[in-house]
Design a protein around this motif. Structure first.
Motif, PDB file in Angstrom:
ATOM      1  N   VAL A   1       0.852  -1.195   0.000  1.00  0.00           N
ATOM      2  CA  VAL A   1       0.000   0.000   0.000  1.00  0.00           C
ATOM      3  C   VAL A   1       0.893   1.252   0.000  1.00  0.00           C
ATOM      4  CG1 VAL A   1      -1.768   1.275   1.284  1.00  0.00           C
ATOM      5  CG2 VAL A   1      -1.862  -1.219   1.160  1.00  0.00           C
ATOM      6  N   PHE A   2       0.637   2.165  -0.918  1.00  0.00           N
ATOM      7  CA  PHE A   2       1.419   3.395  -1.079  1.00  0.00           C
ATOM      8  C   PHE A   2       1.562   4.144   0.246  1.00  0.00           C
ATOM      9  CE2 PHE A   2       1.386   8.004  -1.932  1.00  0.00           C
ATOM     10  CZ  PHE A   2       2.539   8.129  -2.691  1.00  0.00           C
ATOM     11  N   ARG A   3       0.465   4.278   0.961  1.00  0.00           N
ATOM     12  CA  ARG A   3       0.465   5.011   2.234  1.00  0.00           C
ATOM     13  C   ARG A   3       1.476   4.420   3.218  1.00  0.00           C
ATOM     14  NH1 ARG A   3      -4.943   4.526   4.114  1.00  0.00           N
ATOM     15  NH2 ARG A   3      -4.264   2.430   4.623  1.00  0.00           N
ATOM     16  N   SER A   4       1.603   3.096   3.248  1.00  0.00           N
ATOM     17  CA  SER A   4       2.562   2.438   4.148  1.00  0.00           C
ATOM     18  C   SER A   4       3.995   2.808   3.803  1.00  0.00           C
ATOM     19  CB  SER A   4       2.406   0.916   4.071  1.00  0.00           C
ATOM     20  OG  SER A   4       1.126   0.528   4.450  1.00  0.00           O
TER      21      SER A   4
ATOM     22  N   GLN B   1      -4.318   9.453  -8.085  1.00  0.00           N
ATOM     23  CA  GLN B   1      -3.235  10.433  -7.961  1.00  0.00           C
ATOM     24  C   GLN B   1      -3.576  11.453  -6.882  1.00  0.00           C
ATOM     25  OE1 GLN B   1      -1.701  12.213 -11.634  1.00  0.00           O
ATOM     26  NE2 GLN B   1      -2.424  10.398 -12.749  1.00  0.00           N
ATOM     27  N   LYS B   2      -4.838  11.827  -6.799  1.00  0.00           N
ATOM     28  CA  LYS B   2      -5.274  12.760  -5.754  1.00  0.00           C
ATOM     29  C   LYS B   2      -5.106  12.130  -4.366  1.00  0.00           C
ATOM     30  CE  LYS B   2      -8.389  15.369  -8.698  1.00  0.00           C
ATOM     31  NZ  LYS B   2      -9.766  15.742  -9.048  1.00  0.00           N
ATOM     32  N   VAL B   3      -5.362  10.837  -4.270  1.00  0.00           N
ATOM     33  CA  VAL B   3      -5.160  10.129  -3.003  1.00  0.00           C
ATOM     34  C   VAL B   3      -3.671  10.136  -2.650  1.00  0.00           C
ATOM     35  CG1 VAL B   3      -5.346   7.881  -1.834  1.00  0.00           C
ATOM     36  CG2 VAL B   3      -7.221   8.695  -3.296  1.00  0.00           C
ATOM     37  N   MET B   4      -2.816   9.904  -3.647  1.00  0.00           N
ATOM     38  CA  MET B   4      -1.365   9.939  -3.414  1.00  0.00           C
ATOM     39  C   MET B   4      -0.942  11.290  -2.837  1.00  0.00           C
ATOM     40  SD  MET B   4      -0.069   8.165  -6.971  1.00  0.00           S
ATOM     41  CE  MET B   4       1.576   8.819  -6.811  1.00  0.00           C
ATOM     42  N   VAL B   5      -1.428  12.358  -3.444  1.00  0.00           N
ATOM     43  CA  VAL B   5      -1.080  13.712  -2.986  1.00  0.00           C
ATOM     44  C   VAL B   5      -1.569  13.935  -1.559  1.00  0.00           C
ATOM     45  CG1 VAL B   5      -1.508  16.182  -3.364  1.00  0.00           C
ATOM     46  CG2 VAL B   5      -0.980  14.689  -5.307  1.00  0.00           C
ATOM     47  N   GLN B   6      -2.789  13.514  -1.264  1.00  0.00           N
ATOM     48  CA  GLN B   6      -3.319  13.656   0.098  1.00  0.00           C
ATOM     49  C   GLN B   6      -2.438  12.928   1.107  1.00  0.00           C
ATOM     50  OE1 GLN B   6      -7.258  12.043  -0.333  1.00  0.00           O
ATOM     51  NE2 GLN B   6      -8.144  13.987  -1.027  1.00  0.00           N
ATOM     52  N   HIS B   7      -2.054  11.705   0.791  1.00  0.00           N
ATOM     53  CA  HIS B   7      -1.200  10.933   1.703  1.00  0.00           C
ATOM     54  C   HIS B   7       0.150  11.619   1.910  1.00  0.00           C
ATOM     55  CE1 HIS B   7      -4.030   7.758   2.121  1.00  0.00           C
ATOM     56  NE2 HIS B   7      -3.757   7.113   1.002  1.00  0.00           N
ATOM     57  N   MET B   8       0.768  12.070   0.811  1.00  0.00           N
ATOM     58  CA  MET B   8       2.083  12.704   0.949  1.00  0.00           C
ATOM     59  C   MET B   8       2.000  13.994   1.753  1.00  0.00           C
ATOM     60  SD  MET B   8       4.108  11.913  -2.625  1.00  0.00           S
ATOM     61  CE  MET B   8       2.847  12.512  -3.725  1.00  0.00           C
ATOM     62  N   LYS B   9       0.988  14.804   1.506  1.00  0.00           N
ATOM     63  CA  LYS B   9       0.843  16.051   2.263  1.00  0.00           C
ATOM     64  C   LYS B   9       0.567  15.782   3.741  1.00  0.00           C
ATOM     65  CE  LYS B   9      -0.594  19.326  -1.276  1.00  0.00           C
ATOM     66  NZ  LYS B   9      -1.705  20.181  -1.769  1.00  0.00           N
ATOM     67  N   LYS B  10      -0.323  14.826   4.012  1.00  0.00           N
ATOM     68  CA  LYS B  10      -0.688  14.536   5.403  1.00  0.00           C
ATOM     69  C   LYS B  10       0.476  13.903   6.160  1.00  0.00           C
ATOM     70  CE  LYS B  10      -3.974  12.044   8.272  1.00  0.00           C
ATOM     71  NZ  LYS B  10      -5.036  11.049   8.326  1.00  0.00           N
ATOM     72  N   ILE B  11       1.139  12.930   5.562  1.00  0.00           N
ATOM     73  CA  ILE B  11       2.180  12.174   6.263  1.00  0.00           C
ATOM     74  C   ILE B  11       3.504  12.928   6.301  1.00  0.00           C
ATOM     75  CG2 ILE B  11       3.565  10.053   6.207  1.00  0.00           C
ATOM     76  CD1 ILE B  11       0.985   8.706   4.970  1.00  0.00           C
ATOM     77  N   LEU B  12       3.912  13.481   5.174  1.00  0.00           N
ATOM     78  CA  LEU B  12       5.220  14.150   5.122  1.00  0.00           C
ATOM     79  C   LEU B  12       5.177  15.585   5.618  1.00  0.00           C
ATOM     80  CD1 LEU B  12       6.417  12.761   1.678  1.00  0.00           C
ATOM     81  CD2 LEU B  12       7.047  11.946   3.966  1.00  0.00           C
ATOM     82  N   GLY B  13       4.012  16.206   5.552  1.00  0.00           N
ATOM     83  CA  GLY B  13       3.838  17.575   6.069  1.00  0.00           C
ATOM     84  C   GLY B  13       4.881  18.548   5.542  1.00  0.00           C
ATOM     85  N   ASP B  14       5.538  19.249   6.449  1.00  0.00           N
ATOM     86  CA  ASP B  14       6.502  20.279   6.032  1.00  0.00           C
ATOM     87  C   ASP B  14       7.820  19.704   5.530  1.00  0.00           C
ATOM     88  OD1 ASP B  14       7.523  19.460   8.461  1.00  0.00           O
ATOM     89  OD2 ASP B  14       7.635  21.468   9.327  1.00  0.00           O
ATOM     90  N   LYS B  15       7.980  18.388   5.575  1.00  0.00           N
ATOM     91  CA  LYS B  15       9.176  17.749   4.993  1.00  0.00           C
ATOM     92  C   LYS B  15       9.084  17.724   3.465  1.00  0.00           C
ATOM     93  CE  LYS B  15       9.960  14.593   8.849  1.00  0.00           C
ATOM     94  NZ  LYS B  15       9.884  13.178   9.262  1.00  0.00           N
TER      95      LYS B  15
END
Length: 131
Positions: A79-82, A112-126
């Motif tokens: 899973v991408f999120r993992s 792709q929108k889900v990917m962006v949501q996960h990256m923004k939420k998980i990685l935040g300001d990184k």
């Protein structure tokens, strides 16, 4: 091995394209690239060894959750999120320098929108988002 290279001894203020970058291809594969298992431990190992560029082959997954695997093969899926969670945890374990995520994107616009949501939420300001 030149012990001088245990620490950064180059000018690290040049554009990114001026450097050789320790990279990993098919980071998620731990065996055969056609039918072997995929595992997040590949990302952990690469990041702990100082890798600064990792590949994520992303495909549409079930339940609107993107997955990482070698498409059109019998490799298992992650899973991408993992993977983003693991990257967040280990990205700067061995190095303070930027980590490049090479997204080989095979996803629909919806995922792709889900990917962006996960990256923004998980990685935040990184996550570097400026042009």
């Amino acid at each position: 091995f030149d012990p001088e290279h245990k620490k950064v001894c180059q000018d690290m203020k040049q554009p990114l394209s001026h450097y050789f970058i320790n990279s990993s291809h098919n980071t998620y594969l731990i065996e055969d690239q056609f039918r072997g298992p995929s595992d997040i431990t590949g990302y952990i190992r690469a990041l702990k060894m100082g890798c600064r560029s990792v590949e994520l082959d992303v495909w549409d997954g079930p339940d609107n959750e993107p997955v990482i695997y070698t498409g059109h093969t019998m490799t298992s899926q992650i899973v991408f999120r993992s993977v983003i969670d693991i990257i967040n945890k280990y990205a700067f374990f061995a190095s303070e320098y930027p980590l490049i995520l090479c997204l080989e994107n095979h996803c629909s616009i919806k995922q792709q929108k889900v990917m962006v949501q996960h990256m923004k939420k998980i990685l935040g300001d990184k996550l570097h988002t400026q042009s």
